[in-house]
Write an enzyme that holds these catalytic residues in place. Structure first.
Site, PDB file in Angstrom:
ATOM      1  N   CYS A  27     -53.199   4.828 -72.095  1.00  0.00           N
ATOM      2  CA  CYS A  27     -52.448   6.085 -72.067  1.00  0.00           C
ATOM      3  C   CYS A  27     -52.493   6.552 -70.619  1.00  0.00           C
ATOM      4  O   CYS A  27     -53.515   7.062 -70.161  1.00  0.00           O
ATOM      5  CB  CYS A  27     -53.080   7.131 -72.988  1.00  0.00           C
ATOM      6  SG  CYS A  27     -52.260   8.743 -72.862  1.00  0.00           S
ATOM      7  N   CYS A  51     -52.547  10.732 -70.342  1.00  0.00           N
ATOM      8  CA  CYS A  51     -53.694  11.542 -70.795  1.00  0.00           C
ATOM      9  C   CYS A  51     -54.754  10.632 -71.408  1.00  0.00           C
ATOM     10  O   CYS A  51     -55.350   9.831 -70.679  1.00  0.00           O
ATOM     11  CB  CYS A  51     -53.256  12.675 -71.718  1.00  0.00           C
ATOM     12  SG  CYS A  51     -52.063  12.264 -73.009  1.00  0.00           S
ATOM     13  N   CYS A  90     -54.530   9.363 -75.103  1.00  0.00           N
ATOM     14  CA  CYS A  90     -54.159   9.093 -76.495  1.00  0.00           C
ATOM     15  C   CYS A  90     -54.846   7.820 -77.001  1.00  0.00           C
ATOM     16  O   CYS A  90     -54.855   6.792 -76.310  1.00  0.00           O
ATOM     17  CB  CYS A  90     -52.650   8.956 -76.610  1.00  0.00           C
ATOM     18  SG  CYS A  90     -51.787  10.477 -76.128  1.00  0.00           S
TER      19      CYS A  90
END
Lengths: 215, 216
Positions: free
Chosen positions: A115, A118, A120
């Site tokens: 990710c 961020c 995830c």
């Protein structure tokens, strides 16, 4: 709060992670006190949340999915066709696993999940992400130099194998179905689940048996 | 926004280091920050996309210097004040000026975590693309939230699969507008993204929405 996984507060590594910007431990304590005073949070509910993610959710869940897919061809077909439903057969549902996709590694294709924006990660099957997955080096490099990252981590992907990197930019959550190692044909589902690692289900490692690997 | 959170393709970040036998949390306060974020989410004053955008708005130097849960603490403080659960004065003094809310209780935790907080929507929306279609991503640089990473802007790819209709995070984070539309897995050849030094075999798949894509 559960103490099952809090034995390391004194070692050097933890001190590095605890390095304060502005005394986060104090700031968190102050914030929690304020929120409790306002009636916005119940500290016992926080304990329950922490215990859930420390002891009840983790990569052992994902390992059971992988082992089942290795021994049960019908389950594997369901898993690849509708991962959310197939994973829900085990009761692994909910937050950060609402819409699952399973990616199958083969002798020709190696999948790896990141990710970049961020952190995830499929919580119901893998638990909370490890620090390296959330780190700047992994987020920056997995998309531009996946082979270099994999090599550093001990996985030298042959040039003839296609590398597919999956950037988790939406609410789909990805789980890699690793290759079943050779020599495990007679193994039980439980024995297989015991050798499936978190890193193999992210796609940065293969599942290995006593020094051997599937590739 | 062209923030430092959008890290794909950046250089100089160092090696990836996997910690052996890593604990779920490295200290008690990290665990409290994680639980506070979930427990405050119970009040439904913000959505997951607003949450992500709060952390993206941490100033770049601070973002890079902060540990993971320091970012989550900073983001939570922003969300609490911006959405009216806590006043700036309360946050600064640590003293409550009012109370009376109804918090998530321990017996409700398990059910709360199992609720499927679906970003997938039932709305009937016609897809703009089908698997196999060639697409060109927008070369947009919005100041607000977007899930189209910089490295994939203005690039040509192929729709691999249609995931169905989803909330569009780019508007959901800014105005709470769900703007239902199809979300696709789009395959980009590594060379399309990174140039001739990249492997001819490899590819990167990015989940993108109709509003990010034009036919190519």
């Amino acid at each position: 709060m559960s103490d099952h996984h809090h034995p390391h507060h004194d070692d050097d590594h933890v001190r590095e992670h605890d390095r304060p910007l502005s005394g986060p431990a104090l700031r968190v304590k102050a914030l929690e006190s304020l929120l409790v005073e306002k009636g916005l949070v119940d500290p016992k509910a926080l304990d329950e949340l922490i215990d859930t993610y420390e002891t009840r959710v983790g990569p052992r869940n994902g390992a059971r999915i992988v082992a089942r897919a290795w021994v049960d061809p019908a389950y594997k077909r369901r898993l690849l066709a509708d991962a959310t439903a197939a994973i829900a057969e085990f009761g692994f549902i909910g937050r950060q696993g609402e819409d699952m996709v399973v990616l199958e590694n083969t002798p020709k294709v190696h999948n790896v999940v990141v990710c970049t924006l961020c952190s995830c990660y499929p919580w119901p099957v893998l638990g909370l992400p490890p620090a390296w997955y959330k780190s700047a080096p992994y987020r920056a490099r997995a998309v531009i130099d996946p082979r270099g990252v994999l090599k550093e981590l001990g996985e030298d992907v042959p040039s003839g194998v296609e590398v597919r990197v999956w950037d988790s930019t939406a609410e789909l959550r990805y789980l890699v179905l690793p290759e079943r190692p050779a020599g495990t044909e007679a193994w039980s589902e439980d024995e297989l689940a015991a050798i499936v690692t978190r890193d193999a289900m992210i796609g940065v490692a293969q599942v290995k048996v006593a020094g051997r690997s599937s590739r | 926004m062209n923030g430092v959170h959008d890290m794909g393709g950046m250089h100089g970040m160092g090696p990836v280091e996997i910690e052996k036998n890593e604990p779920v949390f490295h200290s008690g306060w990290e665990a409290r920050v994680h639980a506070l974020n979930i427990a405050c989410g119970f009040h439904r004053k913000w959505n997951i996309d607003m949450g992500r955008h709060s952390r993206e708005r941490i100033p770049p130097a601070e973002y890079l210097a902060a540990t993971y849960y320091e970012k989550w603490l900073r983001g939570l403080e922003m969300l609490l004040v911006e959405n009216g659960l806590v006043t700036a004065t309360e946050l600064a003094t640590g003293r409550a000026e009012s109370s009376g809310a109804s918090a998530l209780r321990p017996p409700e935790v398990a059910a709360f975590l199992r609720v499927r907080r679906l970003a997938r929507l039932d709305d009937k929306v016609t897809p703009k693309f089908r698997p196999g279609d060639r697409v060109l991503t927008h070369n947009d640089h919005p100041i607000g939230h977007t899930r189209l990473p910089r490295y994939a802007r203005g690039r040509r790819g192929v729709v691999e699969r249609d995931h169905g209709v989803f909330i569009f995070p780019d508007t959901h984070a800014m105005t709470r507008d769900r703007k239902p539309q199809h979300c696709y897995s789009v395959r980009f050849a590594a060379r399309e993204l990174w140039g001739p030094a990249a492997s001819t075999r490899d590819s990167v798949y990015v989940d993108l929405w109709d509003d990010h894509l034009d036919p190519a």
